[in-house]
Design an enzyme around this catalytic site. Structure first.
Site, PDB file in Angstrom:
ATOM      1  N   TRP A 105       0.849  -1.182   0.000  1.00  0.00           N
ATOM      2  CA  TRP A 105       0.000   0.000   0.000  1.00  0.00           C
ATOM      3  C   TRP A 105       0.887   1.235   0.000  1.00  0.00           C
ATOM      4  O   TRP A 105       1.858   1.325   0.760  1.00  0.00           O
ATOM      5  CB  TRP A 105      -0.875  -0.027   1.251  1.00  0.00           C
ATOM      6  CG  TRP A 105      -1.796   1.123   1.400  1.00  0.00           C
ATOM      7  CD1 TRP A 105      -2.668   1.626   0.460  1.00  0.00           C
ATOM      8  CD2 TRP A 105      -1.976   1.930   2.566  1.00  0.00           C
ATOM      9  NE1 TRP A 105      -3.361   2.683   0.986  1.00  0.00           N
ATOM     10  CE2 TRP A 105      -2.968   2.891   2.280  1.00  0.00           C
ATOM     11  CE3 TRP A 105      -1.410   1.933   3.844  1.00  0.00           C
ATOM     12  CZ2 TRP A 105      -3.391   3.846   3.201  1.00  0.00           C
ATOM     13  CZ3 TRP A 105      -1.832   2.875   4.772  1.00  0.00           C
ATOM     14  CH2 TRP A 105      -2.815   3.825   4.442  1.00  0.00           C
ATOM     15  N   ASP A 118      -0.673  -5.438   9.269  1.00  0.00           N
ATOM     16  CA  ASP A 118      -1.657  -4.455   8.824  1.00  0.00           C
ATOM     17  C   ASP A 118      -2.909  -5.267   8.495  1.00  0.00           C
ATOM     18  O   ASP A 118      -2.911  -6.036   7.527  1.00  0.00           O
ATOM     19  CB  ASP A 118      -1.138  -3.695   7.590  1.00  0.00           C
ATOM     20  CG  ASP A 118      -2.079  -2.581   7.158  1.00  0.00           C
ATOM     21  OD1 ASP A 118      -1.675  -1.757   6.318  1.00  0.00           O
ATOM     22  OD2 ASP A 118      -3.239  -2.532   7.636  1.00  0.00           O
ATOM     23  N   LYS A 172     -13.289  -1.112   5.944  1.00  0.00           N
ATOM     24  CA  LYS A 172     -13.871  -1.933   4.892  1.00  0.00           C
ATOM     25  C   LYS A 172     -14.847  -2.962   5.418  1.00  0.00           C
ATOM     26  O   LYS A 172     -15.944  -3.115   4.886  1.00  0.00           O
ATOM     27  CB  LYS A 172     -12.772  -2.661   4.093  1.00  0.00           C
ATOM     28  CG  LYS A 172     -12.028  -1.776   3.120  1.00  0.00           C
ATOM     29  CD  LYS A 172     -10.868  -1.050   3.777  1.00  0.00           C
ATOM     30  CE  LYS A 172     -10.049  -0.275   2.766  1.00  0.00           C
ATOM     31  NZ  LYS A 172      -9.055   0.570   3.442  1.00  0.00           N
TER      32      LYS A 172
END
Lengths: 434, 437
Positions: free
Chosen positions: B167, B248, B284
């Protein structure tokens, strides 16, 4: 009990290699001598007061350490207008949970700057104000500090003595040096105006100067309008960069315009300045973490670039700000009916605080507490610097179960009419005997 | 702390306009601003690439346009989706007349409990023994940020290893907090899969005490996850080399559809008594993008260390935002704390992940039909929201310029933004771009 890796997941696992089983009290590798020992951080002074209060069993106990508004019954308050705004937001089918832009919505920013600087403000009309939604006052100060650390040549921030303890932390974490300027005069329990002016005159040219827009925290001591003019002049002379912390607009006097006077004086004088706004107290949105950071530049083109960098700074820290609180603020400020209702409720809170000041003052006279207590009336906002010494404060707490911070600060928000006499007695006893 | 390591999104500081010396005190006329701004040296910041994609998409007037840029879930009708269970939670919260007082710096207690249990399992001995330091923070980014700041202060000199690719913001976050970052091999463009040998070799070569950023599941951007056996081997190296994992976890639930299954890697590492940090996000999986809800936790071998680490993380957070936002945390607490709502959440999670799996299959079928001789298996092998297509920047540009399909130029498509009805269109565009550019 803690043993080696226990249990077996349903999938096959290879044999453990190398790692010792965890015994209770095992040494943490993170916490090891390889890196600075992770020591327990010092306890937060203000939180400590609330915790001690909770633990106290005296039915007469009084929590004057609280930094949030309380009703006459000693309870937290959610404004009626905030509830109404929440109902509307929840009922709105168009509302979703998509990321809002890094800088918050344009509406939120525009409404916030109008609130702070006033409708006709020239910097706003001339496109010289770059604004982003921030994480209440703290987050706005932090992004502002980071922006300055990166782009402003003078890496020094002048903070009044005393000030909110987190000011120093925030700016030092940004890599800026801090220095204090005289502010509170214990002898008068008022403003050390001469000291303030002298210290600002002596400060390095171009230094950043933190100014509490109104209702100074923790003292409650504000400059008069004439004194603000004097501050403006020395700021202009020394080309200092004002960074206003506005956490109590409307909450101090009950009047939004009056409480915004200092900010507007400086903005109208054509100065470049920064402003951190918080809606924690004046809208009671404490936990929602909603505020705004504004930077006024002398030039619209510069302002556009500043805007992009404020957003870039915030983006790197948390991507985009939380939506809920901002939706409530926007709803309230943009709807004339809600706005009017807010002003009434805001004045209600401010009036109760003012009434507590009056009632405490009257009670102190009634019980014959020695000394001049007029500062209780002259000081403004939630907090009052009583002038009590450490020894006296200890007596307040230990003998009378009045919980307050060691600097002699009391929160008027934690007081009710029925408790004023008790508090006055406690003060009298502490002053006479300690 | 000296200002070190400028985030890539900030422009280089320019020399500011000189501060003119002021001789005698002069009163500035009220209406006239100073001639030059002392902020004149501020340069325009480069635009955020992903934001740029969304904005370009908005401006596009083509009826065929498709936004496959941002990793945000969309329904089949390509609308944002607010989970039913979230709406229910908010209604309950409003009805309960909750106050809006400051949360403690570490966040809402019920949220923290729910979040740690979601990650490690409610029965985890690690939790029972008080060995987890959990701080509510500002979604994944904010949590990574606090974790990185902690590392900078308490593990000075530690290098953070991030996957190649990863990311985009990982490197910025470490750079910004003054932590040196390096890459470890991860994605193999030949196989469009995991370069496991390369990864292991790079981890074995890492200096002792290095931090290793690992995606808990549904790797962003590649969609390539280690198998369980590979996770075990990664753990072996981490133990042998005394490395510090930093998970993460932004897509728990989006890999397999099961919240529990997707927590395999951190749970496995905890079982092997590996100490690690973990940033969790509810953006999300609970669709709480805007509310910025997440947590930074350290899973440690010692409860005393956990207390101390938490106290220091609080100190860091205090100077960034004081205390975290309450709204999103309460929603999480409501949903996870209520058995019925939790089940309902699991159902909606499964539905969202299921829709993405379905469009993966449809895309694959469409691609195979159009070009049967190419190997399109990566489309269905990859996991999570994204498809890492291997398309070059030029090919990606063609996708956008000719076909009005918006994606990031690293070749990543967000399948969360794809509808069943658009699979054919996408397949055609991909083949055109790959074959002709």
């Amino acid at each position: 009990m803690a043993q080696g890796p226990a249990g077996t997941p349903s999938t096959a696992r290879p044999r453990q290699t190398g790692r010792k089983p965890v015994a209770s009290g095992a040494h943490s590798a993170i916490d090891s001598a390889r890196s600075p020992q992770v020591i327990i951080a010092p306890a937060d002074a203000i939180l400590g007061v609330t915790e001690a209060f909770k633990a106290c069993t005296n039915p007469n106990k009084l929590n004057l350490g609280v930094g949030a508004y309380r009703t006459e019954e000693g309870r937290p308050l959610v404004l009626g207008v905030v509830r109404e705004a929440e109902r509307r937001v929840l009922a709105d089918p168009r509302q979703d949970k998509e990321y809002i832009g890094t800088g918050g919505t344009p509406d939120f920013c525009r409404l916030s700057t109008t609130l702070a600087f006033g409708e006709g403000s020239r910097p706003l009309q001339e496109g010289r104000c770059a604004t982003i939604q921030g994480l209440s006052g703290t987050g706005s100060l932090r992004v502002g500090g980071k922006f300055l650390a990166h782009f402003y040549p003078v890496k020094l921030v002048l903070i009044p003595s005393p000030s909110w303890a987190n000011h120093k932390n925030i700016f030092e974490r940004c890599g800026l040096a801090t220095q204090t300027y005289r502010y509170y005069k214990p002898e008068t329990r008022g403003l050390d105006y001469e000291g303030l002016i002298a210290d600002l005159k002596d400060a390095p040219e171009g230094a950043v100067v933190i100014l509490h827009a109104c209702a100074h925290n923790p003292t409650g001591v504000d400059p008069t309008p004439e004194q603000w003019q004097g501050v403006l002049e020395v700021v202009q002379q020394r080309r200092l960069l004002p960074f206003f912390d506005s956490a109590y607009q409307g909450f101090a006097s009950g009047d939004l315009d009056r409480d915004g006077a200092a900010i507007r004086l400086f903005a109208d004088a054509g100065l470049e300045l920064l402003l951190a706004q918080s809606y924690a107290k004046n809208m009671g949105l404490y936990g929602e973490r909603v505020g705004a950071l504004s930077v006024i530049s002398s030039d619209a083109a510069v302002s556009k670039r500043v805007d992009s960098q404020l957003k870039a700074t915030a983006f790197g820290m948390y991507l985009n700000p939380p939506k809920h609180g901002a939706l409530l603020v926007t709803a309230i400020l943009s709807d004339p009916e809600l706005y009017a209702q807010w002003k009434v409720e805001l004045k209600g809170m401010a009036d109760r605080i003012l009434s507590m000041r009056q009632q405490l003052f009257d009670a102190l006279q009634e019980v014959g507490a020695p000394g001049d207590w007029s500062h209780i009336l002259k000081q403004i906002g939630m907090f009052s610097y009583t002038g009590l010494t450490k020894a006296q404060v200890e007596n307040m707490t230990n003998k009378w179960s009045v919980f307050m911070t060691m600097d002699g600060r009391i929160s008027m928000a934690g007081l009710s009419g029925t408790k004023c006499k008790y508090l006055a007695e406690a003060i009298k006893d502490s002053v006479e005997n300690c | 702390m000296a200002s070190v390591g400028v985030a890539a999104t900030l422009a280089e500081p320019q020399r500011a306009a000189p501060v003119r010396a002021v001789g005698a005190a002069r009163r500035l006329a009220a209406a006239r601003p100073p001639a030059a701004s002392r902020l004149d040296g501020v340069e325009m910041a480069p635009p955020d690439p992903i934001l740029g994609v969304s904005e370009a998409f908005k401006r596009d007037t083509s009826a065929d346009k498709l936004n496959l840029g941002v990793g945000a879930y969309r329904t089949e009708e390509l609308q944002p989706y607010v989970l039913k269970v979230v709406r229910k939670a908010e209604e309950r919260m409003l009805a309960a007349n909750e106050n809006k007082e400051y949360l403690p710096i570490e966040g809402l207690a019920s949220f923290r409990k729910a979040t740690v249990e979601l990650l490690l399992g409610a029965d985890s001995p690690t939790i029972k023994e008080g060995r987890v330091a959990c701080l509510q923070s500002l979604s994944g980014t904010g949590s990574l940020r606090i974790g990185a700041a902690f590392i900078a202060k308490f593990m000075p000199g530690a290098v953070a290893f991030i996957s190649r690719p990863t990311w985009g913001n990982h490197k910025n976050i470490f750079a910004d907090t003054g932590v040196e970052w390096r890459e470890y091999s991860y994605f193999d463009p030949e196989t469009i899969g995991l370069d496991f040998e390369g990864m292991i070799a790079d981890l074995e070569a890492a200096p002792e005490g290095s931090v290793v950023v690992l995606h808990g599941c549904a790797h962003n951007p590649t969609g390539v996850d280690p198998t369980k056996e590979q996770w075990a081997k990664i753990a072996d190296v981490i133990i042998a080399k005394n490395l510090v994992p930093f998970f993460d976890v932004a897509y728990q639930g989006f890999a397999t559809g099961s919240l529990e299954e997707d927590a395999f890697a951190p749970r496995y590492f905890a079982e092997r008594s590996i100490e690690f940090a973990v940033a969790q996000s509810y953006s999300k999986n609970l669709g709480l993008y805007a509310e910025r809800v997440g947590a930074i936790s350290w899973v440690l071998n010692d409860a005393g260390a956990a207390d101390r680490v938490l106290s220091q993380m609080k100190r860091i957070a205090r100077a960034v935002y004081s205390n975290p936002p309450v709204h999103g945390a309460r929603i999480v607490s409501e949903v996870v704390g209520n058995e019925e709502m939790f089940e309902e959440w699991k159902g909606e999670m499964d539905m969202m992940a299921g829709r993405i799996k379905a469009v993966r299959q449809e895309l694959y079928d469409a691609l195979v039909k159009l070009e049967p001789n190419k190997d399109w298996s990566f489309v269905t092998k990859q996991i999570g929201m994204f498809s890492f297509t291997g398309m070059s920047p030029a090919q990606c540009d063609n996708m956008t310029n000719k076909h009005h399909i918006y994606m990031t130029r690293d070749g990543r498509l967000s399948l969360a933004g794809l509808s069943s009805s658009k699979c054919q269109y996408l397949a055609e565009a991909m083949i055109d771009s790959i074959d002709n550019h």
